[in-house]
Design a protein around this motif. Sequence first.
Motif, short mmCIF file in Angstrom:
data_model
loop_
_atom_site.label_atom_id
_atom_site.label_comp_id
_atom_site.label_asym_id
_atom_site.label_seq_id
_atom_site.Cartn_x
_atom_site.Cartn_y
_atom_site.Cartn_z
N ILE A 1 0.85 -1.18 0.00
CA ILE A 1 0.00 0.00 0.00
C ILE A 1 0.89 1.23 0.00
CG2 ILE A 1 -1.95 -1.09 1.18
CD1 ILE A 1 -1.03 0.26 3.75
N LYS A 2 0.43 2.29 -0.61
CA LYS A 2 1.17 3.55 -0.63
C LYS A 2 0.93 4.29 0.66
CE LYS A 2 3.11 5.91 -3.00
NZ LYS A 2 4.57 6.22 -2.96
N GLY A 3 2.02 4.73 1.27
CA GLY A 3 1.92 5.57 2.45
C GLY A 3 2.02 7.04 2.08
N LYS A 4 2.26 7.87 3.08
CA LYS A 4 2.38 9.31 2.85
C LYS A 4 3.79 9.69 2.41
CE LYS A 4 -1.20 10.14 6.30
NZ LYS A 4 -1.53 10.68 7.65
N GLN B 1 -4.21 4.84 6.30
CA GLN B 1 -2.97 5.10 5.57
C GLN B 1 -1.83 5.47 6.52
OE1 GLN B 1 -2.70 8.56 3.02
NE2 GLN B 1 -1.44 7.46 1.53
N PRO B 2 -0.72 4.75 6.44
CA PRO B 2 0.44 5.04 7.29
C PRO B 2 1.35 6.09 6.66
CG PRO B 2 0.85 3.07 6.02
CD PRO B 2 -0.54 3.53 5.65
N ASN B 3 2.36 6.51 7.41
CA ASN B 3 3.39 7.38 6.85
C ASN B 3 4.28 6.60 5.90
OD1 ASN B 3 2.83 9.95 8.20
ND2 ASN B 3 3.38 8.88 10.07
N TYR B 4 4.77 5.45 6.35
CA TYR B 4 5.56 4.60 5.47
C TYR B 4 4.68 4.01 4.37
CZ TYR B 4 9.44 4.26 8.84
OH TYR B 4 10.50 4.52 9.67
N SER B 5 5.26 3.82 3.19
CA SER B 5 4.66 2.87 2.26
C SER B 5 4.99 1.49 2.82
CB SER B 5 5.24 3.04 0.86
OG SER B 5 4.83 4.28 0.32
N MET B 6 4.00 0.60 2.81
CA MET B 6 4.18 -0.69 3.47
C MET B 6 4.10 -1.83 2.47
SD MET B 6 2.32 -0.43 7.17
CE MET B 6 3.02 0.66 8.43
N VAL B 7 5.12 -2.68 2.52
CA VAL B 7 5.16 -3.90 1.74
C VAL B 7 4.87 -5.06 2.68
CG1 VAL B 7 6.62 -5.48 0.41
CG2 VAL B 7 6.78 -3.01 0.03
N PHE B 8 3.90 -5.87 2.32
CA PHE B 8 3.52 -7.03 3.12
C PHE B 8 4.02 -8.27 2.40
CE2 PHE B 8 0.58 -3.61 3.93
CZ PHE B 8 0.58 -3.55 5.32
N ALA B 9 4.92 -9.00 3.06
CA ALA B 9 5.62 -10.10 2.40
C ALA B 9 5.40 -11.41 3.16
CB ALA B 9 7.11 -9.80 2.31
N ALA B 10 4.87 -12.40 2.46
CA ALA B 10 4.83 -13.77 2.96
C ALA B 10 5.90 -14.53 2.20
CB ALA B 10 3.45 -14.38 2.75
N PHE B 11 7.04 -14.77 2.86
CA PHE B 11 8.17 -15.38 2.19
C PHE B 11 8.04 -16.89 2.14
CE2 PHE B 11 10.55 -11.47 3.75
CZ PHE B 11 10.59 -10.88 2.50
N ASP B 12 8.53 -17.45 1.06
CA ASP B 12 8.59 -18.90 0.88
C ASP B 12 10.00 -19.38 1.22
OD1 ASP B 12 7.79 -21.46 0.21
OD2 ASP B 12 7.38 -21.01 -1.90
N ALA B 13 10.13 -20.66 1.51
CA ALA B 13 11.43 -21.35 1.63
C ALA B 13 12.33 -20.80 2.73
CB ALA B 13 12.15 -21.35 0.28
N GLU B 14 11.76 -20.28 3.78
CA GLU B 14 12.59 -19.89 4.94
C GLU B 14 13.24 -21.11 5.55
OE1 GLU B 14 13.47 -19.10 9.24
OE2 GLU B 14 12.15 -20.59 8.32
N GLU B 15 12.47 -22.20 5.61
CA GLU B 15 12.98 -23.42 6.23
C GLU B 15 14.11 -24.06 5.43
OE1 GLU B 15 12.21 -24.19 9.12
OE2 GLU B 15 10.15 -23.57 9.57
N MET B 16 14.32 -23.60 4.20
CA MET B 16 15.38 -24.13 3.35
C MET B 16 16.56 -23.17 3.26
SD MET B 16 13.19 -25.91 0.28
CE MET B 16 12.07 -27.28 0.61
N GLY B 17 16.66 -22.28 4.25
CA GLY B 17 17.80 -21.38 4.29
C GLY B 17 17.49 -19.94 3.91
N LEU B 18 16.32 -19.46 4.32
CA LEU B 18 15.91 -18.05 4.07
C LEU B 18 15.88 -17.73 2.58
CD1 LEU B 18 18.08 -16.18 6.78
CD2 LEU B 18 16.08 -17.64 7.12
N GLN B 19 15.55 -18.72 1.76
CA GLN B 19 15.67 -18.54 0.31
C GLN B 19 14.73 -17.45 -0.23
OE1 GLN B 19 18.06 -19.81 -1.40
NE2 GLN B 19 18.82 -21.22 0.17
N GLY B 20 13.51 -17.40 0.29
CA GLY B 20 12.55 -16.41 -0.21
C GLY B 20 12.97 -14.99 0.08
N SER B 21 13.40 -14.72 1.30
CA SER B 21 13.81 -13.36 1.65
C SER B 21 15.14 -13.00 0.99
CB SER B 21 13.89 -13.19 3.17
OG SER B 21 14.75 -14.15 3.76
#
Length: 305
Positions: free
Chosen positions: A94-97, A143-163
């Motif tokens: 979402i776009k913030g301020k 609406q927040p001040n920051y623009s906010m990115v919401f991330a559901a990462f995949d493959a964390e259990e395989m070595g933080l691969q998604g992030s």
Amino acid sequence: MKNAFYLICLLITLNACSQKINNKAVLSDLKELSDDKYEGRKTGTPGNNRAAQFIIDRFKKAGLFSYYADYKQPIEFKNKAGETINGNNIIGYIKGKTDKVMVISAHYDHLGIKNGKIFNGADDDASGVVAVLAYADYFAKHQPNYSMVFAAFDAEEMGLQGSKYFVAHPPVSLRNIAININMDMIAHNDKNELYACGTFQFPHLKPFITSSNHKPNILFGHDDPKTGHDDWTYQSDQGSFYAKNIPFIYFGVEDHKDYHKETDEFQNINQDFFVGSVNTILEIIKNIDKNYVAANRVREDIIMD
């Protein structure tokens, strides 16, 4: 007329103060995402794909924007056996301020099925993903001040691969990412203790980590080697951001009897603790967002683009 004006202002203020997370909804979402039908959400499996679709549907319902087709950022990596694994980060925003970005994240993958037993990962990390969904819904309406990115990462259990893939192929400039708020295991603790890590590396963020209640108690540590605690800095997806010199706060609990076991089920979490964690972390995110100028004290020249 003046009295009517003051009454309207008071009602608006009270309404704003009463805007909280839907506690029943987060418990329902956690029960859903840790259900057997998702087969433990192991990266590259049909169950993982079904979990991804559940998150996508919720992002759509909240009205988030997407950088990618249907919110999916495809990832590809080699596992320890040298096999190519494909997965998907689920990313909405979402776009913030301002153009400064806060990434709010959790990983949705888990261990899958082992020896015929489903490892549903209710705490690890369906709990964090459900919090991400709750915050996406909240900030889409406020609406927040920051623009906010919401991330559901995949493959964390395989070595933080998604992030790792996300910070290597970011949808926004890394220079604009001011902070990562990551959650991994926020639903299961018998002592009412939730740790906030990252203030050792970024002490200017510590004043914002306050809550109006003690449900749960916020503790610090697991980031300062002098405390004698395990160092969690690189033990979840915040490590990928820190590797790029991006400030982070990581919320999580210490390991419990159900950690990485088939008993990490919805019925074994602490429901009051989980609801308290989701609401407390929201309060902290709002503290950081409200004070975004002070929270942005980052040397941009050392952030790798």
